[in-house]
Design an enzyme around this catalytic site. Structure first.
Site, short mmCIF file in Angstrom:
data_model
loop_
_atom_site.label_atom_id
_atom_site.label_comp_id
_atom_site.label_asym_id
_atom_site.label_seq_id
_atom_site.Cartn_x
_atom_site.Cartn_y
_atom_site.Cartn_z
N THR A 133 -11.65 41.48 -10.60
CA THR A 133 -11.09 41.71 -9.28
C THR A 133 -9.67 41.16 -9.16
O THR A 133 -9.39 40.04 -9.59
CB THR A 133 -11.96 41.05 -8.20
OG1 THR A 133 -13.29 41.55 -8.31
CG2 THR A 133 -11.43 41.35 -6.80
N ASP A 169 -19.06 41.83 -2.93
CA ASP A 169 -18.43 41.84 -4.25
C ASP A 169 -19.40 42.29 -5.35
O ASP A 169 -19.01 42.36 -6.51
CB ASP A 169 -17.90 40.43 -4.57
CG ASP A 169 -16.89 40.43 -5.71
OD1 ASP A 169 -16.12 41.40 -5.82
OD2 ASP A 169 -16.87 39.47 -6.49
N GLN A 220 -11.27 47.00 -2.35
CA GLN A 220 -11.00 46.12 -3.48
C GLN A 220 -10.21 46.87 -4.55
O GLN A 220 -10.44 48.05 -4.78
CB GLN A 220 -12.31 45.60 -4.07
CG GLN A 220 -12.15 44.57 -5.17
CD GLN A 220 -13.49 44.05 -5.67
OE1 GLN A 220 -14.00 44.50 -6.69
NE2 GLN A 220 -14.08 43.11 -4.93
#
Length: 316
Positions: free
Chosen positions: A245, A217, A296
């Site tokens: 996100t 991440d 993502q």
């Protein structure tokens, strides 16, 4: 919880640690709020949820994929409760669902699947790009120090670099740019980063996957804004006003990697628009083994205003 959380964040083992309250119920011990972030670091929430799920799975099964959605920003001042639901137990695959709750509200959900390995099956992978070795790349801390030494830096930019430097210095993850971003003939932009968990022992594969999930991440959705040329610090329409996100997925294809050594994350952003962006990544060991594929989507907004919304007719 605030100050102690920031100290515990400096060790990846304590950052990912959860307390088991019941058979399928876990609670966070520390939560980290990054500089300028709206809520707790998403990679930490993913990893803690995954640690909780892994504690509920037969060790004969290894994690092969996870898919999650971020629903609300999490506060670092209140523990997160992770509820694990054992959805399906098969002979080859088992599936679990994790719901993260804070202050009575669901802030995050994770679906993860575990597989009994089948190493005898055929395989293939995309090759690792040719990049400088991690030993020949500089730490992000060094890069920020060099930027701060510039005589022409503005006060606003200086504060941004100072905050980034402090955060990088304390992070449990070391990051190095594997050279500058690469632009293909067709315009595809690629960002590549060497990443390593600092000062950790050789953990078993299940926890290595939790650490990789944390690492995945970092510098990820920001690659979408960078691809568009948006700057992180400063003012004006060419700067980022918000990134956050929405969802995150990882597919694992190896149990043989060590996050204590350097992993290369190769990142592309095929599309941005409507205040959103999507990024895809590939995680390689330094010997070129592709161990995980990442994806993502997130909110990616520039510092520009849209048209004013029309006033609603009171009669409607």
């Amino acid at each position: 919880m605030g100050d102690s959380n920031q100290v515990e964040h400096e060790q990846i083992s304590t950052s990912l640690e959860v307390e088991q309250l019941d058979v399928n119920l876990f609670r966070s011990k520390s939560l980290w709020l990054p500089v300028r972030a709206r809520g707790v670091f998403g990679g930490q929430v993913i990893s803690q949820a995954l640690v909780s799920a892994t504690n509920c799975v037969n060790p004969a099964f290894g994690l092969h994929s996870l898919h999650c959605y971020f629903l609300l920003s999490a506060s670092p001042s209140t523990p997160i409760i992770y509820h694990v639901d054992r959805v399906r137990q098969g002979r080859s695959y088992t599936t679990l669902f994790v719901k993260a709750v804070q202050n009575g509200r669901t802030i995050f959900v994770l679906m993860c699947s575990f597989q009994k390995p089948e190493p005898w099956q055929p395989s293939h992978q995309w090759p690792m790009p040719k990049v400088p070795s991690p030993e020949n790349c500089e730490l992000e801390e060094t890069r920020y120090n060099n930027l701060l030494a510039s005589a022409t830096i503005s006060p606003g930019l200086k504060k941004g670099y100072q905050d980034a430097l402090a955060e990088r210095t304390r992070s449990p993850i070391a990051i190095k740019r594997a050279g500058e971003h690469h632009i293909e003939a067709d315009g595809t932009v690629t960002y590549m980063y060497w990443m390593q968990a600092r000062n950790i022992p050789k953990y078993e594969p299940p926890f290595q996957k939790c650490i990789l999930s944390y690492i995945s991440d970092m510098n990820f959705i920001s690659s979408a804004s960078k691809t568009m040329g948006l700057k992180r610090f400063g003012q004006g329409p060419n700067t980022v006003s918000m990134t956050s996100t929405l969802d995150h997925s990882i597919y694992f294809y190896s149990d043989d990697f060590d996050c204590g050594d350097w992993l290369l994350h190769v990142i592309n952003s095929p599309r941005t628009g409507s205040g959103r962006g999507v990024v895809h990544g590939r995680m390689y060991t330094r010997d070129g083994t592709l161990v995980a594929v990442t994806s993502q989507e997130g909110v990616v907004r520039a510092n520009v205003r849209g048209p004013a919304e029309p006033k609603m007719d009171a009669k409607l």
